[in-house]
Design a protein around this motif. Structure first.
Motif, short mmCIF file in Angstrom:
data_model
loop_
_atom_site.label_atom_id
_atom_site.label_comp_id
_atom_site.label_asym_id
_atom_site.label_seq_id
_atom_site.Cartn_x
_atom_site.Cartn_y
_atom_site.Cartn_z
N THR A 114 42.17 -15.68 84.62
CA THR A 114 41.50 -16.15 86.06
C THR A 114 40.90 -14.81 86.62
N VAL A 115 39.78 -15.14 87.33
CA VAL A 115 39.06 -14.36 88.03
C VAL A 115 38.75 -14.57 89.36
N GLY A 116 38.74 -13.82 90.39
CA GLY A 116 38.55 -14.08 91.76
C GLY A 116 36.92 -13.88 92.04
N VAL A 117 36.21 -14.55 92.73
CA VAL A 117 34.91 -14.53 93.26
C VAL A 117 34.53 -14.34 94.67
N GLY A 118 34.11 -13.32 95.22
CA GLY A 118 33.70 -13.43 96.63
C GLY A 118 34.70 -12.87 97.52
N HIS A 119 34.30 -12.66 98.90
CA HIS A 119 35.22 -12.41 100.00
C HIS A 119 35.22 -13.70 100.88
N PRO A 120 36.27 -14.46 101.26
CA PRO A 120 37.62 -14.43 100.73
C PRO A 120 37.42 -14.78 99.22
N LYS A 121 38.46 -14.47 98.30
CA LYS A 121 38.44 -14.68 96.99
C LYS A 121 38.57 -16.27 96.79
N GLN A 122 37.69 -16.65 95.74
CA GLN A 122 37.86 -18.11 95.31
C GLN A 122 37.97 -18.03 93.51
N GLU A 123 39.03 -18.62 93.52
CA GLU A 123 39.56 -18.46 92.05
C GLU A 123 38.99 -19.29 91.01
N PHE A 124 38.75 -18.97 89.99
CA PHE A 124 38.23 -19.59 88.62
C PHE A 124 38.94 -19.06 87.21
N LYS A 125 39.40 -20.45 86.63
CA LYS A 125 39.77 -20.03 85.32
C LYS A 125 38.80 -20.16 84.07
#
Length: 456
Positions: A114-125
């Motif tokens: 699971t990786v967070g992207v951007g501010h605020p975080k959006q999560e992706f598996k």
């Protein structure tokens, strides 16, 4: 388009459909409810190939596509856009921040981080994939027409990230073994565990082939050897990999990462078995036995884009089946794949193995698994690594997932897929061997895995 197609999705890569969207990325809930028999029958009747039937039946079998069984009450729009709790959203669980060790989930036929992207975080598996070097996620501009399956996965909303920067006019276009994706190129912060990687370039796909997106699988995080000079983007740019950013920023001391997995012994472990990703170093010694043995990478032509090594063949018990082989080590491929001509020589030496033409797989009577020989892979650098019969054969509790009879246990070996390589050592090999990837010294290290379900 990529000149050399990464072998994603070759077997079971886009198959597992996860229904639960949870705040904790490493405690994803599998729902176990079975669909009604008539739904299963209708479901199977609409599938053309044996593999497709196996793949989707597994999702239905485990009830993973039943969205009414989600364990958490999360707003549908939040789940769809990957939004959770802003900058408090949790990316891959940090097992040890001092040693840069992060949790990876084993979903039987896929490994997700699971990786967070951007501010605020959006999560992706994302599929943790050593067979490619590019990161991409699906765009909130996707529809079920342009990105089949996108209604059930997290989508990246570029307008919701205050740090996202689009690369105007730079279109990325990637091809995989069974499809591809394309869209705009951009850069933003990504988060692996507690570690922020700023200005990471990646693709935001608004066109994705069918089956590349499934519930819970939101794209790919490439951990190839760091070569991204293929013409996958319209400006033909070289994109720095997350590893290069970590090294440049002083987050890691060595341009190396290691991966080790836990196999799944029972249905219950589908929810609990974890792997580990180590950034910047070797795996802790308590996870493997003996010493790590190093094989130099083979980097001629197309092989420079992969963790490619040479092999002198395979020993079946003590019988050596020689070959001058060139292949890859790849977390993004499930099976151990052998080129047809060589692979059938190996299968022939197994003697009691039979072939199911309908489902395109090799199997053995489950009661005779112990009668199979040990397979020893002879790799460059005088490396010999073995798999016991139990390690290259699916256990009896998985037979229903494969649409075979209860007494037929499939092998995690395939010779039917025509690839660019003589062999691929995929996830089922790596569940029993730690793998250290040394980018600067162009080598890969392997050692037998010690399996401890609770090592901490």
């Amino acid at each position: 388009m990529l000149d050399f197609v990464p072998l994603k999705w070759a077997l079971f890569m886009s198959i597992i459909i996860f229904s639960s969207v949870r705040a904790d990325p490493l405690v994803l809930g599998f729902t176990k409810s079975m669909p009604p028999p008539n739904q299963v029958a209708n479901f199977l009747s609409n599938r053309a190939s044996g593999l497709a039937r196996q793949e989707r039946f597994l999702a239905e079998k485990l009830g993973l596509s039943d969205k009414n069984n989600s364990d958490d009450d999360i707003d549908d729009n939040e789940a769809r856009t990957g939004k959770d709790n802003g900058d408090n959203a949790s990316s891959a669980t940090t097992v040890s921040s001092e040693n840069n060790i992060y949790g990876v989930r084993n979903y039987l036929w896929s490994y997700l981080i699971t990786v967070g992207v951007g501010h605020p975080k959006q999560e992706f598996k994302l599929i943790l994939d050593t067979g490619s070097s590019v990161l991409w996620v699906p765009s909130s501009k996707c529809s079920n027409t342009t990105c089949p399956g996108s209604s059930s996965v997290s989508l990246f909303d570029t307008s919701a990230s205050t740090s996202y920067q689009v690369e105007e006019g730079n279109i990325f276009n990637l091809s995989y073994g069974s499809g591809g994706c394309s869209g705009e190129s951009g850069q933003d912060s990504i988060f692996i565990g507690d570690t922020e990687i700023k200005h990471q370039k990646f693709g935001v796909a608004d066109k994705v082939s069918e089956d590349l997106l499934t519930d819970g699988v939101n794209g790919i995080l490439g951990f190839g050897p760091g070569i991204t000079d293929q013409k996958f983007n319209s400006k033909a740019e070289k994109w720095s990999t997350p590893m290069q950013h970590l090294l440049d920023n002083g987050n890691i001391k060595s341009n190396m990462f290691s991966i080790y997995f836990d196999n799944v012994d029972t249905k219950d472990e589908l929810e609990t078995a974890n792997g580990r990703l180590v950034l910047g170093g070797l795996p802790p010694h308590e996870y493997y036995t003996g010493e790590i043995q190093w094989a130099n990478l083979f980097s001629e032509g197309k092989y420079k884009y992969y963790w490619a090594i040479k092999s002198q063949g395979i020993k079946v018990n003590n019988k050596r089946i020689s070959g001058n082989l060139r292949g890859i080590v790849d977390t993004g491929t499930t099976m151990t794949i052998l080129a047809p001509e060589y692979g059938k020589r190996v299968i022939s030496a197994l003697k009691i193995v039979k072939y199911d033409e309908k489902n395109s797989l090799y199997y053995v009577d489950c009661k005779k698994i112990n009668s199979l020989p040990t397979l020893t892979f002879l790799l460059d650098g005088n490396i010999e690594l073995s798999l016991t019969p139990e390690q290259y054969t699916a256990p009896s509790w998985q037979t229903s997932f494969w649409l075979v009879k209860d007494n037929q246990c499939p092998l995690y070996l395939s010779t039917d897929i025509v690839t660019e390589f003589d062999f691929i050592l995929g996830q089922k090999f790596l569940e029993y061997h730690v793998a250290a990837h040394d980018i600067d010294n162009k080598r890969i290290g392997l050692a037998p895995r010690i399996h401890d379900k609770n090592p901490e």
